[in-house]
Motif scaffolding. Structure first.
Motif, PDB file in Angstrom:
ATOM      1  N   GLY A 125      10.048   2.065  -2.165  1.00  0.00           N
ATOM      2  CA  GLY A 125      10.141   2.441  -0.755  1.00  0.00           C
ATOM      3  C   GLY A 125      10.427   1.239   0.130  1.00  0.00           C
ATOM      4  O   GLY A 125      10.652   0.127  -0.377  1.00  0.00           O
ATOM      5  N   PRO A 126      10.411   1.440   1.450  1.00  0.00           N
ATOM      6  CA  PRO A 126      10.780   0.363   2.362  1.00  0.00           C
ATOM      7  C   PRO A 126       9.837  -0.838   2.357  1.00  0.00           C
ATOM      8  O   PRO A 126      10.295  -1.982   2.367  1.00  0.00           O
ATOM      9  N   THR A 127       8.525  -0.597   2.294  1.00  0.00           N
ATOM     10  CA  THR A 127       7.572  -1.703   2.325  1.00  0.00           C
ATOM     11  C   THR A 127       7.709  -2.496   1.025  1.00  0.00           C
ATOM     12  O   THR A 127       7.748  -3.733   1.012  1.00  0.00           O
ATOM     13  N   ASP A 128       7.830  -1.739  -0.052  1.00  0.00           N
ATOM     14  CA  ASP A 128       7.994  -2.337  -1.378  1.00  0.00           C
ATOM     15  C   ASP A 128       9.296  -3.137  -1.469  1.00  0.00           C
ATOM     16  O   ASP A 128       9.306  -4.269  -1.980  1.00  0.00           O
TER      17      ASP A 128
ATOM     18  N   ASP B  42      12.531   7.716   8.671  1.00  0.00           N
ATOM     19  CA  ASP B  42      12.106   6.618   7.797  1.00  0.00           C
ATOM     20  C   ASP B  42      12.870   5.350   8.129  1.00  0.00           C
ATOM     21  O   ASP B  42      13.884   5.369   8.833  1.00  0.00           O
ATOM     22  N   GLN B  43      12.375   4.253   7.582  1.00  0.00           N
ATOM     23  CA  GLN B  43      13.001   2.964   7.850  1.00  0.00           C
ATOM     24  C   GLN B  43      14.386   2.909   7.197  1.00  0.00           C
ATOM     25  O   GLN B  43      14.574   3.377   6.063  1.00  0.00           O
ATOM     26  N   ALA B  44      15.314   2.317   7.948  1.00  0.00           N
ATOM     27  CA  ALA B  44      16.706   2.254   7.501  1.00  0.00           C
ATOM     28  C   ALA B  44      16.821   1.682   6.088  1.00  0.00           C
ATOM     29  O   ALA B  44      17.584   2.189   5.261  1.00  0.00           O
TER      30      ALA B  44
ATOM     31  N   LYS C  20       2.977   9.503  -1.285  1.00  0.00           N
ATOM     32  CA  LYS C  20       2.347   8.177  -1.409  1.00  0.00           C
ATOM     33  C   LYS C  20       3.242   7.063  -0.913  1.00  0.00           C
ATOM     34  O   LYS C  20       2.917   5.883  -1.009  1.00  0.00           O
ATOM     35  N   GLY C  21       4.398   7.431  -0.439  1.00  0.00           N
ATOM     36  CA  GLY C  21       5.360   6.447   0.054  1.00  0.00           C
ATOM     37  C   GLY C  21       6.625   7.223   0.332  1.00  0.00           C
ATOM     38  O   GLY C  21       6.766   8.379  -0.105  1.00  0.00           O
ATOM     39  N   THR C  22       7.555   6.589   1.045  1.00  0.00           N
ATOM     40  CA  THR C  22       8.758   7.348   1.361  1.00  0.00           C
ATOM     41  C   THR C  22       9.798   7.274   0.236  1.00  0.00           C
ATOM     42  O   THR C  22      10.825   7.937   0.320  1.00  0.00           O
ATOM     43  N   ALA C  23       9.553   6.502  -0.825  1.00  0.00           N
ATOM     44  CA  ALA C  23      10.466   6.558  -1.982  1.00  0.00           C
ATOM     45  C   ALA C  23      10.365   7.933  -2.652  1.00  0.00           C
ATOM     46  O   ALA C  23      11.389   8.617  -2.814  1.00  0.00           O
TER      47      ALA C  23
ATOM     48  N   GLY D 266      -0.749   7.921   9.472  1.00  0.00           N
ATOM     49  CA  GLY D 266      -0.700   6.525   9.911  1.00  0.00           C
ATOM     50  C   GLY D 266       0.462   5.737   9.329  1.00  0.00           C
ATOM     51  O   GLY D 266       0.693   4.600   9.725  1.00  0.00           O
ATOM     52  N   ALA D 267       1.201   6.326   8.388  1.00  0.00           N
ATOM     53  CA  ALA D 267       2.376   5.618   7.831  1.00  0.00           C
ATOM     54  C   ALA D 267       3.454   5.529   8.910  1.00  0.00           C
ATOM     55  O   ALA D 267       3.433   6.268   9.905  1.00  0.00           O
ATOM     56  N   ALA D 268       4.406   4.642   8.700  1.00  0.00           N
ATOM     57  CA  ALA D 268       5.494   4.488   9.661  1.00  0.00           C
ATOM     58  C   ALA D 268       6.265   5.800   9.826  1.00  0.00           C
ATOM     59  O   ALA D 268       6.621   6.208  10.934  1.00  0.00           O
ATOM     60  N   SER D 269       6.497   6.463   8.703  1.00  0.00           N
ATOM     61  CA  SER D 269       7.234   7.729   8.745  1.00  0.00           C
ATOM     62  C   SER D 269       6.434   8.803   9.475  1.00  0.00           C
ATOM     63  O   SER D 269       7.006   9.732  10.046  1.00  0.00           O
ATOM     64  N   HIS D 270       5.118   8.680   9.462  1.00  0.00           N
ATOM     65  CA  HIS D 270       4.293   9.613  10.229  1.00  0.00           C
ATOM     66  C   HIS D 270       4.451   9.322  11.721  1.00  0.00           C
ATOM     67  O   HIS D 270       4.677  10.228  12.516  1.00  0.00           O
TER      68      HIS D 270
ATOM     69  N   THR E  46       2.192  -5.340   4.348  1.00  0.00           N
ATOM     70  CA  THR E  46       2.095  -3.981   4.885  1.00  0.00           C
ATOM     71  C   THR E  46       2.770  -3.892   6.243  1.00  0.00           C
ATOM     72  O   THR E  46       3.229  -4.895   6.791  1.00  0.00           O
ATOM     73  N   HIS E  47       2.828  -2.668   6.781  1.00  0.00           N
ATOM     74  CA  HIS E  47       3.480  -2.499   8.075  1.00  0.00           C
ATOM     75  C   HIS E  47       2.479  -2.110   9.157  1.00  0.00           C
ATOM     76  O   HIS E  47       1.326  -1.814   8.878  1.00  0.00           O
ATOM     77  N   MET E  48       2.959  -2.108  10.384  1.00  0.00           N
ATOM     78  CA  MET E  48       2.072  -1.922  11.543  1.00  0.00           C
ATOM     79  C   MET E  48       1.377  -0.559  11.563  1.00  0.00           C
ATOM     80  O   MET E  48       0.351  -0.406  12.211  1.00  0.00           O
TER      81      MET E  48
ATOM     82  N   PRO F 248       0.792  -1.232   0.000  1.00  0.00           N
ATOM     83  CA  PRO F 248       0.000   0.000   0.000  1.00  0.00           C
ATOM     84  C   PRO F 248       0.830   1.291   0.000  1.00  0.00           C
ATOM     85  O   PRO F 248       0.375   2.316   0.515  1.00  0.00           O
ATOM     86  N   PHE F 249       2.025   1.229  -0.552  1.00  0.00           N
ATOM     87  CA  PHE F 249       2.900   2.404  -0.675  1.00  0.00           C
ATOM     88  C   PHE F 249       3.591   2.370  -2.032  1.00  0.00           C
ATOM     89  O   PHE F 249       3.604   1.333  -2.704  1.00  0.00           O
ATOM     90  N   ALA F 250       4.211   3.498  -2.380  1.00  0.00           N
ATOM     91  CA  ALA F 250       4.846   3.637  -3.689  1.00  0.00           C
ATOM     92  C   ALA F 250       5.977   2.620  -3.900  1.00  0.00           C
ATOM     93  O   ALA F 250       6.617   2.175  -2.937  1.00  0.00           O
TER      94      ALA F 250
ATOM     95  N   MET G  10       6.541  12.694   5.081  1.00  0.00           N
ATOM     96  CA  MET G  10       6.012  11.416   5.581  1.00  0.00           C
ATOM     97  C   MET G  10       5.104  10.821   4.511  1.00  0.00           C
ATOM     98  O   MET G  10       4.773  11.482   3.544  1.00  0.00           O
ATOM     99  N   ALA G  11       4.742   9.548   4.727  1.00  0.00           N
ATOM    100  CA  ALA G  11       3.966   8.847   3.696  1.00  0.00           C
ATOM    101  C   ALA G  11       2.474   8.814   4.026  1.00  0.00           C
ATOM    102  O   ALA G  11       1.799   7.830   3.750  1.00  0.00           O
ATOM    103  N   GLY G  12       1.950   9.896   4.614  1.00  0.00           N
ATOM    104  CA  GLY G  12       0.515   9.962   4.884  1.00  0.00           C
ATOM    105  C   GLY G  12       0.175   9.597   6.316  1.00  0.00           C
ATOM    106  O   GLY G  12       0.970   8.962   7.018  1.00  0.00           O
TER     107      GLY G  12
HETATM  108  N1  ASP Z   1       6.565   2.390   4.995  1.00  0.00           N
HETATM  109  C1  ASP Z   1       6.771   3.743   4.622  1.00  0.00           C
HETATM  110  C2  ASP Z   1       6.240   4.674   5.628  1.00  0.00           C
HETATM  111  O1  ASP Z   1       5.294   4.395   6.270  1.00  0.00           O
HETATM  112  C3  ASP Z   1       6.136   4.059   3.354  1.00  0.00           C
HETATM  113  C4  ASP Z   1       6.671   3.307   2.236  1.00  0.00           C
HETATM  114  O2  ASP Z   1       6.851   2.097   2.304  1.00  0.00           O
HETATM  115  O3  ASP Z   1       6.913   3.962   1.245  1.00  0.00           O
HETATM  116  O4  ASP Z   1       6.728   5.727   5.785  1.00  0.00           O
END
Ligand code: ASP
Length: 294
Positions: free
Chosen positions: A9-12, A172-174, A153-156, A129-133, A60-62, A4-6, A125-127
């Motif tokens: 990015g980290p989730t991708d 953001d995630q390492a 739409k994502g941290t990429a 509720g995103a991790a970066s938020h 997806t992430h938490m 659910p992100f661009a 941040m990526a919106g």
């Molecule tokens: N996981 C990232 C975030 O929440 C978003 C991403 O994967 O692009 O910031």
């Protein structure tokens, strides 16, 4: 496999590392589909409403499943009821990164700078509720600052803009930021774990650099829509477990600073328990940080 992100990015990144090896284990190609926007809630709802036949999965992430319960007045899905957990994919530390020419060298200088320039400083941040938020809102709340947030739409895509200096900082995630830090295109001022990261020598923990108690790690998990047959969940879980046991995959994840799940964590029940525990931990913590739901 919906991410659910661009893309990029980290989730991708994690979904693609795991997905490629899982495809081999399943003898069937997993295709990643990036559906970003609204802090991941658009992609998660699409996965939750998909036909539960095993052909739609969600990685997806938490943030999207636990944290945003505190951040949205109403969510289009119930994380515990509308999704079947399959297994944990990995847990990631976060890093506070700033644009290259921000005139600060340490976290203490950063904090003083942001406090003094709250009207002009911006963080990415990526919106909601995103991790970066989550990382950013805890940081800002502990620093007692209010700054403008720029949603992506994502941290990429956010990272591209940080590299070109269009906003000032991001947490953001390492996995997403390591290579740009190593290339000198952005600077790391602190990590979100209580121990420094071997991948980032010389970068202190935020906890030791002045934000006592700051600790956030982001888990990523694999889910299916509710109602997906048990034997399908078991088969996909088996492919995930095989993938996580592969030495090459483990080495790649470690390089990306991702903590590889234990056998127990990679079970459907392990992920369900983790999701519940994360809701119990983060919903009150985010409320306590004083963020109003949208
Ligand atoms: N996981 C990232 C975030 O929440 C978003 C991403 O994967 O692009 O910031």
């Amino acid at each position: 496999m919906i991410v659910p992100f661009a893309a990029g990015g980290p989730t991708d990144a994690l979904a693609r590392v795991l997905g490629a090896r899982m495809s081999e284990a399943l003898g069937q190609q997993i295709v990643v589909e990036n559906i970003g926007g609204a802090g991941g809630t658009i992609g998660v709802s699409k996965a939750a409403k998909a036909t539960p036949d095993g052909y739609t999965l969600l990685f997806t992430h938490m943030g999207t499943l636990a944290v945003n319960i505190a951040l949205y007045k109403s969510l289009p899905y119930d994380s515990l009821k509308d999704l079947e957990p399959i297994g944990l994919g990995g847990t990631n530390p976060m890093v506070l990164v700033v644009k290259k020419d921000l005139p600060v060298k340490t976290f203490a200088e950063f904090q003083a700078y942001v406090k003094a320039n709250q009207k002009k400083v911006q963080y990415g941040m990526a919106g909601i509720g995103a991790a970066s938020h989550l990382g950013g809102l805890l940081l800002n709340s502990m620093m007692q600052v209010e700054v403008l947030e720029i949603p992506y739409k994502g941290t990429a895509p956010a990272l591209n803009d940080l590299v070109s200096g269009q906003f000032d900082y991001m947490v953001d995630q390492a996995v997403n930021v390591l290579s740009q830090i190593q290339a000198g295109n952005i600077r790391a001022l602190g990590v979100s774990t209580l121990k420094p990261l071997p991948q980032l020598p010389g970068v202190p923990t935020l906890d030791s650099a002045g934000l006592k108690g700051y600790e956030v790690t982001i888990w990523n998990g694999l889910f299916a829509p509710r109602g997906t047959p048990k034997e399908v969940i078991a088969k996909v879980n088996q492919a995930l477990v095989t993938t996580l046991g592969d030495d090459k995959i483990r080495a790649r994840l470690t390089e990306l600073a991702v903590d590889v799940p234990t056998a127990q964590e990679a079970t459907p029940q392990g992920l369900r328990d983790l999701l519940k525990a994360s809701i119990d931990k983060w919903v009150p913590a985010v409320k306590a940080a004083g963020v109003k739901p949208e």
